[in-house]
Motif scaffolding. Structure first.
Motif, mmCIF file in Angstrom:
data_model
loop_
_atom_site.group_PDB
_atom_site.id
_atom_site.type_symbol
_atom_site.label_atom_id
_atom_site.label_comp_id
_atom_site.label_asym_id
_atom_site.label_seq_id
_atom_site.Cartn_x
_atom_site.Cartn_y
_atom_site.Cartn_z
ATOM 1 N N THR A 193 0.833 -1.205 0.000
ATOM 2 C CA THR A 193 0.000 0.000 0.000
ATOM 3 C C THR A 193 0.861 1.244 0.000
ATOM 4 O O THR A 193 0.554 2.235 -0.684
ATOM 5 N N ARG A 234 1.274 7.594 -6.260
ATOM 6 C CA ARG A 234 0.172 8.551 -6.488
ATOM 7 C C ARG A 234 0.558 9.958 -6.036
ATOM 8 O O ARG A 234 0.304 10.947 -6.745
ATOM 9 N N ASP A 291 -11.147 2.864 0.847
ATOM 10 C CA ASP A 291 -11.355 4.295 0.611
ATOM 11 C C ASP A 291 -10.096 4.992 0.111
ATOM 12 O O ASP A 291 -10.050 6.223 0.074
ATOM 13 N N LEU A 292 -9.068 4.227 -0.288
ATOM 14 C CA LEU A 292 -7.753 4.820 -0.523
ATOM 15 C C LEU A 292 -7.779 5.896 -1.609
ATOM 16 O O LEU A 292 -7.158 6.954 -1.454
ATOM 17 N N ASP A 293 -8.491 5.671 -2.709
ATOM 18 C CA ASP A 293 -8.528 6.669 -3.787
ATOM 19 C C ASP A 293 -9.118 7.991 -3.288
ATOM 20 O O ASP A 293 -8.583 9.075 -3.569
ATOM 21 N N ARG A 294 -10.216 7.910 -2.560
ATOM 22 C CA ARG A 294 -10.833 9.125 -2.027
ATOM 23 C C ARG A 294 -9.925 9.816 -1.023
ATOM 24 O O ARG A 294 -9.790 11.047 -1.021
ATOM 25 N N LEU A 336 -6.592 9.774 -0.791
ATOM 26 C CA LEU A 336 -5.459 10.434 -1.434
ATOM 27 C C LEU A 336 -5.908 11.680 -2.197
ATOM 28 O O LEU A 336 -5.176 12.677 -2.264
ATOM 29 N N ALA A 337 -7.089 11.643 -2.764
ATOM 30 C CA ALA A 337 -7.605 12.834 -3.449
ATOM 31 C C ALA A 337 -7.777 13.983 -2.462
ATOM 32 O O ALA A 337 -7.465 15.146 -2.774
#
Length: 328
Positions: free
Chosen positions: A31, A38, A126-129, A131-132
Motif C-alpha cells: 500500500t 500517487r 477508501d484509498l482513492d478518495r 489520497l484525493a
C-alpha cells in the motif's frame, strides 16, 4: 479538542508527506508503494519511516535507564516541515506513530491495514478518495492529549516514554494483590489495594481501562482516569479528575512491579522508585477527513448504544405472536 483546518505549505515549497509503515506486514508495504506513486505523480514529496521507530519495547529488569527522554522516538528523517504523516497499520502502529510525531507537531492520517482499527480514520477500500483529499488539502486536525510517563529514583529519571492510551502498573504475577499510594497534584495521597492500577487518557478510556470496568470518556474532556484492577475494596472504583495536575504513584510493596505503557512498552518499578505521570505539552494530532462522530465509532467498533432486540425462539413460531396474544 476543536478541529482546526489544514494550512497550506509556504510559497515555493511542495507539500511533504510522511509515510509511517508497519514494515513487518506485506499489505502495508504494498500500500505504501501505491501511495508514494500517487503522491509523487501529483508533485508531492514523500518521506518514509518504519513504525519500529516508535516501538520502545521492554527494558532490561536491572538496567532500564532511558536517559534520552520521551522525544527520542522521532525519526531522523522527520521534522516539523511535514504537512502530515500517513500511518499504515493497525492500532498498535498508530500508538507508535503518535510517539514519532507528537513532539514535532506533525498530524497523522491513520489508514487501517490491521484488525479492529479503533483509531483508524480510513480503510483501504477508501484509498482513492483519501489520497484525493490529501492532494487537495481537504482535511481538519483533531488534537488528543498524551501523557509523559517517567520512572524516577530520587531526582534521576530512569525511564520515560510518551503515552496515548494508558499506563498500567501491577505485580507479577498479575493475580497478586499489592498496595499503591497515589498522589494527585496538591491533594492528599490515597491508598489503593488492588492487583494493579491503570492511569489513562480519554483516548485510552476505550482500551484497557474499559476492560477493567472504567467509564468511556469523550476525547474532548481534559481529564485523566484512575482505574484499579481487581480492587480489594467495594469503595475503590474508577476516578476521573482534571489532567492539569501531575500524578505520582508510589509502589507501597517490597517486591518489584511491572509497568506497561500502551501495551507495547514498559519496565520494572522497584520499591525505591516512583512513577510520575503528567499531561504532555505536545498532543497527538489526528487528521480528520470528515466530521468525527465519536458515538458512532463506539457503536460501530464496540456495539455501544445498539438497541436490545429479542431473539426469536427455535420452535419456528412467529416471534411476535406471543407478545400479540398477551396484549390482546
Amino acid at each position: 479538542m476543536t478541529p482546526t483546518a489544514a494550512g497550506n505549505p509556504p510559497a515555493g515549497r511542495a507539500a511533504r508527506i510522511g509515510l509511517i509503515i508497519n514494515d513487518g506486514k506485506s499489505l502495508a508495504l504494498d500500500t505504501a508503494a501505491a501511495i508514494e506513486a500517487r503522491l509523487q505523480a501529483a508533485g508531492l514529496e514523500t518521506v518514509r519511516a518504519s513504525s519500529a521507530s516508535g516501538v520502545v519495547g521492554f527494558a532490561n529488569p536491572d538496567q532500564h535507564l532511558r536517559s534520552r527522554g520521551h522525544t527520542a522516538c522521532v525519526p531522523a528523517a522527520f521534522d516539523g516541515g511535514l504537512d502530515l504523516a500517513i500511518v499504515l497499520g493497525g492500532d498498535g502502529t498508530v500508538l507508535s506513530a503518535a510517539r514519532m510525531t507528537a513532539p514535532i507537531g506533525v498530524p497523522i492520517l491513520t489508514i487501517n491495514t490491521g484488525h479492529l482499527g479503533f483509531l483508524a480514520e480510513a480503510y483501504l477500500r477508501d484509498l482513492d478518495r483519501v489520497l484525493a483529499q490529501v492532494i487537495a488539502r481537504r482535511w481538519t486536525v483533531e488534537e488528543r492529549s498524551m501523557l509523559v510517563v517517567s520512572v524516577m529514583r530520587g531526582e534521576q529519571r530512569r525511564w520515560e516514554v510518551l503515552c496515548l492510551n494508558e499506563m498500567a502498573l501491577h505485580r507479577e504475577p498479575l493475580t497478586s494483590m499489592c498496595h499503591f499510594e497515589i498522589a494527585i497534584g496538591r491533594h492528599a495521597p490515597v491508598d489503593i489495594a488492588a492487583d494493579g492500577v491503570i492511569l489513562s487518557t480519554p483516548t485510552g478510556s476505550t482500551a484497557y481501562a474499559l476492560s477493567a470496568g472504567g467509564p468511556v470518556i469523550t476525547p474532548d474532556c481534559p481529564v485523566l482516569q484512575l482505574t484499579p484492577i481487581a480492587p480489594h475494596s467495594l469503595a475503590s472504583r474508577a476516578l476521573v479528575f482534571s489532567d492539569a495536575e501531575p500524578v505520582t504513584v508510589f509502589p507501597a510493596t517490597p517486591e518489584r512491579l511491572m509497568m506497561v505503557v500502551d501495551g507495547s512498552a514498559g519496565c520494572y518499578v522497584w520499591p525505591e522508585d516512583r512513577v510520575l505521570v503528567r499531561r504532555s505539552e505536545q498532543p497527538v494530532r489526528f487528521v480528520r477527513l470528515a466530521d468525527h462522530e465519536f458515538f458512532q465509532v463506539l457503536r460501530n467498533k464496540l456495539g455501544w448504544g445498539l438497541p436490545h432486540v429479542a431473539k426469536p425462539g427455535n420452535d419456528g413460531a412467529d416471534p411476535g405472536s406471543a407478545a400479540s396474544s398477551s396484549a390482546s
